[in-house]
Design an enzyme around this catalytic site. Structure first.
Site, PDB file in Angstrom:
ATOM      1  N   TYR A   1      16.160  14.324 -42.721  1.00 31.63           N
ATOM      2  CA  TYR A   1      16.759  14.822 -43.964  1.00 31.63           C
ATOM      3  C   TYR A   1      18.286  14.696 -43.896  1.00 31.63           C
ATOM      4  O   TYR A   1      18.971  14.921 -44.893  1.00 31.63           O
ATOM      5  CB  TYR A   1      16.411  16.297 -44.219  1.00 31.63           C
ATOM      6  CG  TYR A   1      14.949  16.638 -44.414  1.00 31.63           C
ATOM      7  CD1 TYR A   1      13.967  15.660 -44.483  1.00 31.63           C
ATOM      8  CD2 TYR A   1      14.553  17.969 -44.543  1.00 31.63           C
ATOM      9  CE1 TYR A   1      12.632  16.000 -44.657  1.00 31.63           C
ATOM     10  CE2 TYR A   1      13.222  18.315 -44.718  1.00 31.63           C
ATOM     11  CZ  TYR A   1      12.269  17.326 -44.769  1.00 31.63           C
ATOM     12  OH  TYR A   1      10.951  17.674 -44.928  1.00 31.63           O
TER      13      TYR A   1
ATOM     14  N   LYS B   1      12.456  18.664 -37.439  1.00 31.51           N
ATOM     15  CA  LYS B   1      11.413  17.685 -37.104  1.00 31.51           C
ATOM     16  C   LYS B   1      12.026  16.475 -36.411  1.00 31.51           C
ATOM     17  O   LYS B   1      13.141  16.055 -36.759  1.00 31.51           O
ATOM     18  CB  LYS B   1      10.685  17.224 -38.376  1.00 31.51           C
ATOM     19  CG  LYS B   1      10.286  18.363 -39.298  1.00 31.51           C
ATOM     20  CD  LYS B   1       9.516  17.934 -40.524  1.00 31.51           C
ATOM     21  CE  LYS B   1       9.353  19.081 -41.503  1.00 31.51           C
ATOM     22  NZ  LYS B   1      10.466  19.273 -42.436  1.00 31.51           N
TER      23      LYS B   1
ATOM     24  N   HIS C   1       7.376  14.566 -37.012  1.00 29.49           N
ATOM     25  CA  HIS C   1       7.415  14.410 -38.474  1.00 29.49           C
ATOM     26  C   HIS C   1       6.326  13.468 -38.982  1.00 29.49           C
ATOM     27  O   HIS C   1       5.786  13.659 -40.074  1.00 29.49           O
ATOM     28  CB  HIS C   1       8.808  13.883 -38.864  1.00 29.49           C
ATOM     29  CG  HIS C   1       9.202  14.144 -40.271  1.00 29.49           C
ATOM     30  ND1 HIS C   1      10.501  14.265 -40.660  1.00 29.49           N
ATOM     31  CD2 HIS C   1       8.481  14.313 -41.398  1.00 29.49           C
ATOM     32  CE1 HIS C   1      10.562  14.491 -41.959  1.00 29.49           C
ATOM     33  NE2 HIS C   1       9.344  14.519 -42.435  1.00 29.49           N
TER      34      HIS C   1
ATOM     35  N   LEU D   1       3.751  22.522 -55.192  1.00 29.88           N
ATOM     36  CA  LEU D   1       3.608  22.619 -56.653  1.00 29.88           C
ATOM     37  C   LEU D   1       3.248  21.250 -57.221  1.00 29.88           C
ATOM     38  O   LEU D   1       3.473  20.975 -58.408  1.00 29.88           O
ATOM     39  CB  LEU D   1       4.918  23.135 -57.271  1.00 29.88           C
ATOM     40  CG  LEU D   1       5.364  24.504 -56.750  1.00 29.88           C
ATOM     41  CD1 LEU D   1       6.813  24.795 -57.115  1.00 29.88           C
ATOM     42  CD2 LEU D   1       4.461  25.598 -57.275  1.00 29.88           C
TER      43      LEU D   1
ATOM     44  N   ARG E   1      14.158  29.991 -60.571  1.00 34.59           N
ATOM     45  CA  ARG E   1      12.862  29.673 -59.940  1.00 34.59           C
ATOM     46  C   ARG E   1      12.933  29.801 -58.419  1.00 34.59           C
ATOM     47  O   ARG E   1      11.966  30.188 -57.781  1.00 34.59           O
ATOM     48  CB  ARG E   1      12.378  28.284 -60.364  1.00 34.59           C
ATOM     49  CG  ARG E   1      11.744  28.307 -61.752  1.00 34.59           C
ATOM     50  CD  ARG E   1      10.984  27.042 -62.052  1.00 34.59           C
ATOM     51  NE  ARG E   1      11.856  25.918 -62.296  1.00 34.59           N
ATOM     52  CZ  ARG E   1      12.402  25.629 -63.482  1.00 34.59           C
ATOM     53  NH1 ARG E   1      12.149  26.394 -64.531  1.00 34.59           N
ATOM     54  NH2 ARG E   1      13.194  24.601 -63.623  1.00 34.59           N
TER      55      ARG E   1
ATOM     56  N   SER F   1      12.265  33.346 -58.140  1.00 34.90           N
ATOM     57  CA  SER F   1      10.927  33.796 -58.587  1.00 34.90           C
ATOM     58  C   SER F   1       9.832  33.258 -57.673  1.00 34.90           C
ATOM     59  O   SER F   1       8.772  33.866 -57.548  1.00 34.90           O
ATOM     60  CB  SER F   1      10.680  33.393 -60.046  1.00 34.90           C
ATOM     61  OG  SER F   1      10.318  32.036 -60.147  1.00 34.90           O
ATOM     62  N   ASN F   2      10.099  32.138 -56.996  1.00 36.44           N
ATOM     63  CA  ASN F   2       9.069  31.599 -56.100  1.00 36.44           C
ATOM     64  C   ASN F   2       8.828  32.484 -54.878  1.00 36.44           C
ATOM     65  O   ASN F   2       7.846  32.304 -54.159  1.00 36.44           O
ATOM     66  CB  ASN F   2       9.430  30.166 -55.676  1.00 36.44           C
ATOM     67  CG  ASN F   2       9.214  29.177 -56.812  1.00 36.44           C
ATOM     68  OD1 ASN F   2       8.560  29.495 -57.803  1.00 36.44           O
ATOM     69  ND2 ASN F   2       9.766  27.980 -56.683  1.00 36.44           N
TER      70      ASN F   2
HETATM   71  P1  A2P Z   1      12.984  22.807 -60.702  1.00 39.98           P
HETATM   72  O1  A2P Z   1      13.833  22.271 -59.580  1.00 39.98           O
HETATM   73  O2  A2P Z   1      13.576  22.530 -62.049  1.00 39.98           O
HETATM   74  O3  A2P Z   1      12.600  24.248 -60.490  1.00 39.98           O
HETATM   75  P2  A2P Z   1       7.249  20.708 -55.077  1.00 39.98           P
HETATM   76  O4  A2P Z   1       7.788  21.920 -54.372  1.00 39.98           O
HETATM   77  O5  A2P Z   1       5.767  20.656 -55.111  1.00 39.98           O
HETATM   78  O6  A2P Z   1       7.885  19.415 -54.598  1.00 39.98           O
HETATM   79  O7  A2P Z   1       7.656  20.834 -56.636  1.00 39.98           O
HETATM   80  C1  A2P Z   1       8.995  20.828 -57.027  1.00 39.98           C
HETATM   81  C2  A2P Z   1       9.047  20.715 -58.534  1.00 39.98           C
HETATM   82  O8  A2P Z   1       8.452  21.869 -59.134  1.00 39.98           O
HETATM   83  C3  A2P Z   1      10.439  20.623 -59.060  1.00 39.98           C
HETATM   84  O9  A2P Z   1      10.414  19.687 -60.110  1.00 39.98           O
HETATM   85  C4  A2P Z   1      10.738  22.021 -59.586  1.00 39.98           C
HETATM   86  O10 A2P Z   1      11.614  21.949 -60.688  1.00 39.98           O
HETATM   87  C5  A2P Z   1       9.394  22.501 -60.010  1.00 39.98           C
HETATM   88  N1  A2P Z   1       9.235  23.957 -59.837  1.00 39.98           N
HETATM   89  C6  A2P Z   1       9.680  24.725 -58.836  1.00 39.98           C
HETATM   90  N2  A2P Z   1       9.300  26.006 -58.971  1.00 39.98           N
HETATM   91  C7  A2P Z   1       8.579  26.065 -60.110  1.00 39.98           C
HETATM   92  C8  A2P Z   1       7.914  27.110 -60.818  1.00 39.98           C
HETATM   93  N3  A2P Z   1       7.905  28.354 -60.334  1.00 39.98           N
HETATM   94  N4  A2P Z   1       7.272  26.785 -61.959  1.00 39.98           N
HETATM   95  C9  A2P Z   1       7.290  25.521 -62.438  1.00 39.98           C
HETATM   96  N5  A2P Z   1       7.894  24.503 -61.827  1.00 39.98           N
HETATM   97  C10 A2P Z   1       8.535  24.761 -60.682  1.00 39.98           C
END
Ligand code: A2P
Length: 283
Positions: free
Chosen positions: A49, A74, A107, A186, A234, A237-238
């Site tokens: 990375y 990694k 990795h 996601l 997000r 919130s995640n």
């Molecule tokens: P964003 O950066 O605008 O939040 P992954 O982790 O599977 O790679 O997915 C990343 C993608 O999911 C990014 O495009 C991100 O967009 C979006 N994303 C992240 N958190 C959420 C959430 N809680 N709900 C919907 N989309 C999300």
């Protein structure tokens, strides 16, 4: 934050902040500082990375005690083999500027994997690394390499989300209590996944967003998950998924969304060469 206990007794926060594709131009430093401020205590980076230095600096500058932050890195493919891996581990420690790494992964599963693994085992034995694991292993690659290992990996970091539930791989890992770490948890923002009627229904029921339902499913399934977001709301919130629980029948419904497919196929011809060309590590 909930923790998952690995098969070597080490506890890892169930949600981590991944820094793949975040440039090392100060952006990684800022993102990690923000993630730590938001409550993340688990950062997932890698040699390939190219941002370990900024991750380490953000961890050191945060003022949070080192033992409260879980740092994963990694080894890259070009560093495989026993001698290469020994150097690679030292390089990561130096770039991170840390005395130890919490979790260190191979990795990609190609080349002299067993030789590299031996170096990881030795680094774990002397406390430079607390836990060791692999990544991107399919059943075929697992059955090729892991029987050559003395120590069982603690994790396999793989593409995993409700559409790609890795059931065959998990059945093999479960025998030795090897935990799943999810990349693309996601579905990399897959709109079909985020708008799936089951997920939208559950989001409405629990007053959560679709991403939170997916992450809740994954953690409830026992996975460690690494959601990616650049949106500050997000990102926060995640992490906010531990105040509700999906019922057994809701978990079963989520399990039924599996397609058995992944976007990346580690078993495909030419993957090793492609990866070696795509990510070139310099000293
Ligand atoms: P964003 O950066 O605008 O939040 P992954 O982790 O599977 O790679 O997915 C990343 C993608 O999911 C990014 O495009 C991100 O967009 C979006 N994303 C992240 N958190 C959420 C959430 N809680 N709900 C919907 N989309 C999300």
């Amino acid at each position: 934050m909930e923790f998952v206990t690995l098969n070597d007794g080490v506890k890892i926060p169930a949600i981590g902040f991944g820094v793949f594709m975040i440039p090392a131009d100060g952006s990684t430093y800022e993102a990690v500082r923000e993630a730590l401020d938001a409550g993340y205590r688990h950062i997932d980076t890698a040699t390939a990375y190219f941002n370990e230095e900024e991750v380490g600096k953000a961890v050191r500058d945060s003022g949070i005690p080192r033992e409260e932050i879980f740092v994963t890195s990694k080894l890259w493919l070009s560093q495989y083999g026993y001698e290469g891996a020994k150097k690679g581990i030292e390089r990561s420690l130096k770039k991170l500027g840390l005395d130890y790494i919490d979790l260190y992964l191979l990795h990609q599963p190609y080349g002299d994997v067993a030789g590299a693994w031996k170096a990881l085992e030795e680094a774990k034995a002397v406390g430079k690394i607390r836990s060791i694991g692999v990544s991107n292993m399919t059943p075929k690659l697992w059955n090729t390499f892991v029987p050559q290992f003395k120590t069982m990996p603690s994790v396999n970091q793989i593409e995993c989300n409700p559409f790609s539930q890795q059931k065959e791989m998990r059945a093999i890992m479960d025998v030795n209590d090897v935990k799943v770490e999810c990349w693309y948890p996601l579905g990399h923002g897959n709109a079909e996944l985020l708008n799936h009627p089951t997920i939208v229904y559950l989001a409405e029921k629990y007053g959560k967003n679709a991403g939170q339902i997916i992450l809740r499913f994954e953690t409830q399934e026992g996975f460690i998950t690494l959601p990616k977001s650049t949106n500050p709301e997000r990102i926060k919130s995640n992490l906010d998924i531990f105040d509700f629980a999906l019922t057994q029948s809701e978990m079963d419904e989520m399990r039924s969304l599996d397609t058995g497919k992944t976007s990346h196929d580690p078993d495909a011809d030419g993957v090793e060469d492609y990866l070696l060309n795509a990510f070139k590590i310099e000293d």
